[in-house]
Design an enzyme around this catalytic site. Sequence first.
Site, PDB file in Angstrom:
ATOM      1  N   GLY A  47       0.786  -1.241   0.000  1.00 31.72           N
ATOM      2  CA  GLY A  47       0.000   0.000   0.000  1.00 31.72           C
ATOM      3  C   GLY A  47       0.811   1.280   0.000  1.00 31.72           C
ATOM      4  O   GLY A  47       0.295   2.334   0.383  1.00 31.72           O
ATOM      5  N   SER A  48       2.063   1.222  -0.481  1.00 26.62           N
ATOM      6  CA  SER A  48       2.843   2.473  -0.458  1.00 26.62           C
ATOM      7  C   SER A  48       2.332   3.472  -1.492  1.00 26.62           C
ATOM      8  O   SER A  48       2.358   4.687  -1.247  1.00 26.62           O
ATOM      9  CB  SER A  48       4.339   2.195  -0.651  1.00 26.62           C
ATOM     10  OG  SER A  48       4.626   1.752  -1.955  1.00 26.62           O
TER      11      SER A  48
ATOM     12  N   ARG B 166     -14.998 -13.249 -12.907  1.00 25.73           N
ATOM     13  CA  ARG B 166     -16.339 -12.710 -13.102  1.00 25.73           C
ATOM     14  C   ARG B 166     -17.088 -12.547 -11.772  1.00 25.73           C
ATOM     15  O   ARG B 166     -17.653 -11.489 -11.482  1.00 25.73           O
ATOM     16  CB  ARG B 166     -17.083 -13.689 -14.013  1.00 25.73           C
ATOM     17  CG  ARG B 166     -18.283 -13.164 -14.682  1.00 25.73           C
ATOM     18  CD  ARG B 166     -18.828 -14.314 -15.528  1.00 25.73           C
ATOM     19  NE  ARG B 166     -20.262 -14.262 -15.592  1.00 25.73           N
ATOM     20  CZ  ARG B 166     -20.929 -13.712 -16.592  1.00 25.73           C
ATOM     21  NH1 ARG B 166     -20.275 -13.191 -17.606  1.00 25.73           N
ATOM     22  NH2 ARG B 166     -22.231 -13.685 -16.582  1.00 25.73           N
TER      23      ARG B 166
ATOM     24  N   ARG C  78      -5.412  -8.756  -8.624  1.00 23.65           N
ATOM     25  CA  ARG C  78      -6.446  -9.526  -9.318  1.00 23.65           C
ATOM     26  C   ARG C  78      -6.743  -8.867 -10.656  1.00 23.65           C
ATOM     27  O   ARG C  78      -6.700  -7.644 -10.779  1.00 23.65           O
ATOM     28  CB  ARG C  78      -7.737  -9.554  -8.486  1.00 23.65           C
ATOM     29  CG  ARG C  78      -7.676 -10.466  -7.289  1.00 23.65           C
ATOM     30  CD  ARG C  78      -7.692 -11.936  -7.639  1.00 23.65           C
ATOM     31  NE  ARG C  78      -8.814 -12.363  -8.461  1.00 23.65           N
ATOM     32  CZ  ARG C  78      -9.564 -13.423  -8.233  1.00 23.65           C
ATOM     33  NH1 ARG C  78      -9.354 -14.173  -7.175  1.00 23.65           N
ATOM     34  NH2 ARG C  78     -10.531 -13.756  -9.061  1.00 23.65           N
ATOM     35  N   ILE C  79      -7.081  -9.702 -11.630  1.00 22.33           N
ATOM     36  CA  ILE C  79      -7.519  -9.175 -12.924  1.00 22.33           C
ATOM     37  C   ILE C  79      -8.973  -8.747 -12.759  1.00 22.33           C
ATOM     38  O   ILE C  79      -9.764  -9.466 -12.147  1.00 22.33           O
ATOM     39  CB  ILE C  79      -7.371 -10.271 -14.001  1.00 22.33           C
ATOM     40  CG1 ILE C  79      -5.876 -10.543 -14.225  1.00 22.33           C
ATOM     41  CG2 ILE C  79      -8.065  -9.876 -15.295  1.00 22.33           C
ATOM     42  CD1 ILE C  79      -5.597 -11.799 -14.995  1.00 22.33           C
TER      43      ILE C  79
ATOM     44  N   ASN D 288      -4.239   2.180 -13.492  1.00 24.33           N
ATOM     45  CA  ASN D 288      -3.281   1.274 -12.861  1.00 24.33           C
ATOM     46  C   ASN D 288      -1.875   1.835 -13.008  1.00 24.33           C
ATOM     47  O   ASN D 288      -1.595   2.606 -13.929  1.00 24.33           O
ATOM     48  CB  ASN D 288      -3.352  -0.108 -13.547  1.00 24.33           C
ATOM     49  CG  ASN D 288      -2.463  -1.135 -12.854  1.00 24.33           C
ATOM     50  OD1 ASN D 288      -2.395  -1.184 -11.623  1.00 24.33           O
ATOM     51  ND2 ASN D 288      -1.751  -1.944 -13.628  1.00 24.33           N
TER      52      ASN D 288
ATOM     53  N   HIS E 253       2.096   0.421 -13.347  1.00 21.27           N
ATOM     54  CA  HIS E 253       2.832  -0.802 -13.670  1.00 21.27           C
ATOM     55  C   HIS E 253       4.322  -0.480 -13.571  1.00 21.27           C
ATOM     56  O   HIS E 253       4.773   0.520 -14.140  1.00 21.27           O
ATOM     57  CB  HIS E 253       2.455  -1.210 -15.099  1.00 21.27           C
ATOM     58  CG  HIS E 253       3.025  -2.508 -15.544  1.00 21.27           C
ATOM     59  ND1 HIS E 253       2.634  -3.718 -14.998  1.00 21.27           N
ATOM     60  CD2 HIS E 253       3.942  -2.797 -16.496  1.00 21.27           C
ATOM     61  CE1 HIS E 253       3.303  -4.696 -15.611  1.00 21.27           C
ATOM     62  NE2 HIS E 253       4.093  -4.162 -16.518  1.00 21.27           N
TER      63      HIS E 253
ATOM     64  N   GLU F 276       7.324   6.051  -8.738  1.00 26.28           N
ATOM     65  CA  GLU F 276       5.885   5.718  -8.720  1.00 26.28           C
ATOM     66  C   GLU F 276       5.110   6.656  -7.797  1.00 26.28           C
ATOM     67  O   GLU F 276       4.039   7.156  -8.152  1.00 26.28           O
ATOM     68  CB  GLU F 276       5.669   4.283  -8.220  1.00 26.28           C
ATOM     69  CG  GLU F 276       6.119   3.200  -9.175  1.00 26.28           C
ATOM     70  CD  GLU F 276       5.648   1.820  -8.721  1.00 26.28           C
ATOM     71  OE1 GLU F 276       4.508   1.689  -8.258  1.00 26.28           O
ATOM     72  OE2 GLU F 276       6.439   0.853  -8.831  1.00 26.28           O
TER      73      GLU F 276
END
Length: 207
Positions: A14-15, A69, A94-95, A110, A112, A177
């Site tokens: 969670g940084s 789903r 998670r996707i 997001n 990355h 980031e």
Amino acid sequence: MSLPRLAILISGRGSNMEAIVGAARDGALRGRCTICGVIANRADAPGLSRARALGVASRVVPSEELGTRAYGRRLLTALAEWAPDYVVLAGFMRIVSSEFVAAYLGRIVNIHPADTAAYQGPDGYGWAAEQRLTETFITVHLVDEGVDTGPVLRQVPVSLVGAATKEEIARRGLAVEHAVYSECLAELLDGRYEAQVARVAGRRRRG
Ligand code: GRF
């Protein structure tokens, strides 16, 4: 006028979440948004106690044993209570389902820890170490139905010259980031990425 509401999804440390909450209070995101809450998909995510310490609403929405789903539906139900305008993935492992992408079309972001065109997957700093890269790229992108395939908002180089270990690579990368994610979210909220937002919507219509 009410500010756009951001929900942050995490799985671990969670940084980035912490940096975004800080930026909303006293940085690039100040006066631009409200952080409505933090969701973790695992009860043991260390970022949950960070969120609590920051006084941000948080909850666990467990993903264990659920397919993409079914988990997407569970997330949508949980998020509905907070009615976020944007969903910010910050180390969320998670996707997200296509139904979830459709519900927040062009409003899921997001970060990355690599160039998304060169590496897709969960361990961008490990990959950079294995490849012995002398430079890597932090990428902030919109989320579409693929894995790390959505339109890029910003890509920032990080020099890895002299970075001998994955830990040092991650240290350098995370410092970037933490600054870039909030700056980029501020630009998104300011409407600077309309072309990328339209591309996510267009891709879905064609699909
Ligand atoms: C970051 O490197 C981020 O780019 C990646 O997962 C990591 C999360 O770190 N998606 P943290 O939980 O924000 O500290």
